[in-house]
Design an enzyme around this catalytic site. Structure first.
Site, PDB file in Angstrom:
ATOM      1  N   GLU A 152     -40.391   8.646  -2.319  1.00  0.00           N
ATOM      2  CA  GLU A 152     -41.625   9.091  -2.837  1.00  0.00           C
ATOM      3  C   GLU A 152     -41.227   9.400  -4.384  1.00  0.00           C
ATOM      4  O   GLU A 152     -40.228   9.567  -4.773  1.00  0.00           O
ATOM      5  CB  GLU A 152     -41.680  10.451  -2.209  1.00  0.00           C
ATOM      6  CG  GLU A 152     -41.891  10.765  -0.804  1.00  0.00           C
ATOM      7  CD  GLU A 152     -41.989  12.335  -0.283  1.00  0.00           C
ATOM      8  OE1 GLU A 152     -42.050  12.384   0.803  1.00  0.00           O
ATOM      9  OE2 GLU A 152     -42.110  13.048  -1.304  1.00  0.00           O
ATOM     10  N   CYS A 190     -42.286  12.484 -11.468  1.00  0.00           N
ATOM     11  CA  CYS A 190     -40.865  13.008 -10.515  1.00  0.00           C
ATOM     12  C   CYS A 190     -40.680  11.867  -9.702  1.00  0.00           C
ATOM     13  O   CYS A 190     -41.246  11.421  -8.949  1.00  0.00           O
ATOM     14  CB  CYS A 190     -41.281  14.258  -9.836  1.00  0.00           C
ATOM     15  SG  CYS A 190     -40.018  14.698  -8.453  1.00  0.00           S
ATOM     16  N   CYS A 194     -30.900  12.024   1.607  1.00  0.00           N
ATOM     17  CA  CYS A 194     -30.035  12.656   0.595  1.00  0.00           C
ATOM     18  C   CYS A 194     -28.627  13.252   1.715  1.00  0.00           C
ATOM     19  O   CYS A 194     -29.157  13.671   2.572  1.00  0.00           O
ATOM     20  CB  CYS A 194     -30.834  14.140   0.218  1.00  0.00           C
ATOM     21  SG  CYS A 194     -29.987  14.992  -1.212  1.00  0.00           S
ATOM     22  N   CYS A 223     -29.141  20.831   1.895  1.00  0.00           N
ATOM     23  CA  CYS A 223     -29.649  21.732   1.539  1.00  0.00           C
ATOM     24  C   CYS A 223     -30.553  22.364   2.687  1.00  0.00           C
ATOM     25  O   CYS A 223     -31.370  21.556   3.051  1.00  0.00           O
ATOM     26  CB  CYS A 223     -30.435  22.037   0.213  1.00  0.00           C
ATOM     27  SG  CYS A 223     -29.318  21.343  -1.072  1.00  0.00           S
ATOM     28  N   CYS A 243     -34.618  22.088   2.425  1.00  0.00           N
ATOM     29  CA  CYS A 243     -35.141  21.048   1.862  1.00  0.00           C
ATOM     30  C   CYS A 243     -35.443  20.062   2.923  1.00  0.00           C
ATOM     31  O   CYS A 243     -34.556  19.732   3.711  1.00  0.00           O
ATOM     32  CB  CYS A 243     -33.949  20.427   0.910  1.00  0.00           C
ATOM     33  SG  CYS A 243     -34.711  18.769   0.044  1.00  0.00           S
ATOM     34  N   CYS A 282     -40.303  17.895  -1.971  1.00  0.00           N
ATOM     35  CA  CYS A 282     -39.406  16.949  -1.802  1.00  0.00           C
ATOM     36  C   CYS A 282     -39.335  16.475  -0.538  1.00  0.00           C
ATOM     37  O   CYS A 282     -39.082  17.338   0.525  1.00  0.00           O
ATOM     38  CB  CYS A 282     -37.986  17.779  -2.440  1.00  0.00           C
ATOM     39  SG  CYS A 282     -36.421  16.731  -2.547  1.00  0.00           S
TER      40      CYS A 282
HETATM   41  N1  SAH Z   1     -30.744  16.780  -5.415  1.00  0.00           N
HETATM   42  C1  SAH Z   1     -31.264  17.525  -6.841  1.00  0.00           C
HETATM   43  C2  SAH Z   1     -32.764  16.894  -6.983  1.00  0.00           C
HETATM   44  C3  SAH Z   1     -33.579  16.863  -6.048  1.00  0.00           C
HETATM   45  S1  SAH Z   1     -34.236  18.115  -5.111  1.00  0.00           S
HETATM   46  C4  SAH Z   1     -31.140  18.909  -6.637  1.00  0.00           C
HETATM   47  O1  SAH Z   1     -30.799  19.267  -5.833  1.00  0.00           O
HETATM   48  O2  SAH Z   1     -31.423  19.451  -7.818  1.00  0.00           O
HETATM   49  C5  SAH Z   1     -35.297  18.801  -6.763  1.00  0.00           C
HETATM   50  C6  SAH Z   1     -35.387  20.575  -6.614  1.00  0.00           C
HETATM   51  O3  SAH Z   1     -36.223  20.765  -5.390  1.00  0.00           O
HETATM   52  C7  SAH Z   1     -33.986  21.126  -6.222  1.00  0.00           C
HETATM   53  O4  SAH Z   1     -34.106  22.270  -7.085  1.00  0.00           O
HETATM   54  C8  SAH Z   1     -34.373  21.395  -4.945  1.00  0.00           C
HETATM   55  O5  SAH Z   1     -33.351  22.482  -4.412  1.00  0.00           O
HETATM   56  C9  SAH Z   1     -35.702  21.734  -4.760  1.00  0.00           C
HETATM   57  N2  SAH Z   1     -36.171  21.936  -3.295  1.00  0.00           N
HETATM   58  C10 SAH Z   1     -35.874  21.206  -2.227  1.00  0.00           C
HETATM   59  N3  SAH Z   1     -36.744  21.707  -1.500  1.00  0.00           N
HETATM   60  C11 SAH Z   1     -37.526  22.572  -1.721  1.00  0.00           C
HETATM   61  C12 SAH Z   1     -38.479  23.349  -1.198  1.00  0.00           C
HETATM   62  N4  SAH Z   1     -38.802  23.517   0.095  1.00  0.00           N
HETATM   63  N5  SAH Z   1     -39.219  24.427  -1.982  1.00  0.00           N
HETATM   64  C13 SAH Z   1     -39.130  24.548  -3.347  1.00  0.00           C
HETATM   65  N6  SAH Z   1     -37.917  23.732  -3.856  1.00  0.00           N
HETATM   66  C14 SAH Z   1     -37.225  22.797  -3.028  1.00  0.00           C
END
Ligand code: SAH
Length: 378
Positions: free
Chosen positions: A105, A118, A125, A129, A132, A359
């Site tokens: 995406e 973005c 990934c 997390c 996510c 994301c």
């Molecule tokens: N892997 C990298 C970049 C991609 S994620 C990182 O962790 O920074 C980009 C951002 O979106 C990160 O801060 C991640 O923690 C956040 N993110 C992921 N899922 C999310 C969600 N459901 N709501 C809000 N932010 C989210």
């Protein structure tokens, strides 16, 4: 939709992707076709400064060279399969399909004077997390340098074509002004290809975007933060913190086990000392999980010594998730407490929530392998 036909896997295999080449390699390639070296520079400019989508557009190349290129090379590494526009018409999200069927995406957000893109660095990934959407399917593979660059070129082309964007009428600037590596994947886990792309995107002879207009967001792979400090490019660093202590952060961001909060903050401190650049911390606020006043104080105390900004992000709720966004009042309280420590903190505007702008959410909503060629205006 601005559709560029995707080559079949066998066509793709038999052609070399020019997006994977630096200028030196492109020059060798062009010489190998029996053409003079200066043709490489011309092709390079067509790709990175005029955003050509195919060789026929390259009008200052002789016809025989264009035919050779069409036979042996390609600029097409992905094709859009779903396009979604937010209700306000200011956010465009595209799901692209790569040659091997993987999908990624990228999202374009229009602001007054900025066109922020973005982009993704991996298909899937590996970081896991827990809040996510991308994490849920695991890592499929790294994107190549060409696949990362191609996302930018695709939107640059779109923006440069008057009337093409299916959204709010875009006037100036009609180019990508900012890039954030905050799409799918962990950029520090695909370091070589990501930096290959960053060099191409910032090279004044190629795409030529100012490094200061690009931000790399990481979950916090400490050795890679140290490595980035040595790169000598002014790319912005954002660190996804989400919790001020190890007990909580490990639950949300499992790689915290390997790189605990204090080690992470120490690497950020070294990064700031080396680059003199302000670092952004991202903190996605989740109701009853990481949004208490107590945690805000703990975070304020830890971050106070650092030259930093805190981006408080309202959680994008994902289906079937135990995590919910915090209330507006709790969000406001959290930010105010941080500010009480002299820390610059803002709540990030939630863009395109109705189009799953978070994301990995669009990809997840499509069953694997679908080839929906429709634009979805929500
Ligand atoms: N892997 C990298 C970049 C991609 S994620 C990182 O962790 O920074 C980009 C951002 O979106 C990160 O801060 C991640 O923690 C956040 N993110 C992921 N899922 C999310 C969600 N459901 N709501 C809000 N932010 C989210």
């Amino acid at each position: 939709m601005n559709i560029i036909p995707l080559l079949t896997p066998s066509e793709a295999e038999s052609r070399v992707s020019l997006l994977e080449m630096g200028l030196d390699e492109l020059t060798e390639f062009v010489k190998g076709l029996g053409q003079p070296a200066y043709r490489a520079r011309q092709i390079w400019e067509w790709i990175y400064q005029r955003y050509a989508a195919d060789f026929e557009e390259m009008s200052n190349l002789p016809q025989n060279l264009r035919a050779q290129l069409a036979q042996q090379a390609t600029l097409s590494v992905m094709t859009p399969v779903v396009e979604q526009v937010s209700m306000a018409g200011d956010t465009l999200k595209i799901l692209f399909q790569l040659h091997d069927g993987q999908t990624i995406e990228a999202v374009l957000m229009l602001y007054d004077k900025r066109r922020t893109l973005c982009i993704s660095s991996q298909a899937g990934c590996a970081m896991g997390c827990t809040f996510c959407a991308t994490a849920q399917g695991g890592l499929a593979r790294n994107l190549t340098t060409g696949e990362i660059v191609a996302q930018v070129l695709y939107f640059a082309r779109y923006l440069a074509t008057p009337g093409a964007l299916p959204m709010t009428e875009v006037e100036r600037p009609s180019s990508v002004t900012n890039i954030v590596l905050m799409g799918m994947g962990e950029p520090m886990h695909n370091y070589k290809n990501v930096w290959g792309a960053l060099r191409r995107l910032t090279d004044p002879g190629a795409f030529g975007l100012g490094a200061r207009n690009i931000t790399l967001s990481t979950v916090g792979l400490v050795p890679m933060i140290d490595r980035m400090a040595e790169e000598g490019l002014q790319i912005g660093l954002a660190v996804s913190l989400h919790a001020p202590n190890d007990a909580l952060r490990t639950q949300l961001v499992p790689i915290n086990k390997g790189y605990p909060v204090d080690e992470l903050l120490a690497s950020v401190q070294r990064y700031i000392a080396k680059t003199h650049r302000r670092v952004t911390f991202e903190y996605a606020l989740m109701k009853g999980i990481n949004d208490s006043a107590e945690l805000a104080h703990e975070l304020g105390q830890k971050l106070q010594p650092l030259l930093c900004h805190v981006n408080v992000i309202p959680l994008n709720p994902i289906p079937d998730s135990q995590f919910q966004p915090s209330s507006d009042e709790d969000t406001e309280r959290f930010v105010e407490i941080l500010r009480g420590y002299g820390i610059s903190a803002t709540v990030r505007l939630r863009r395109g929530i109705e189009i799953n702008a978070g994301c990995g959410q669009l990809r997840r909503s499509q069953s694997p392998g679908t080839k929906t060629r429709e634009a979805v205006a929500v």
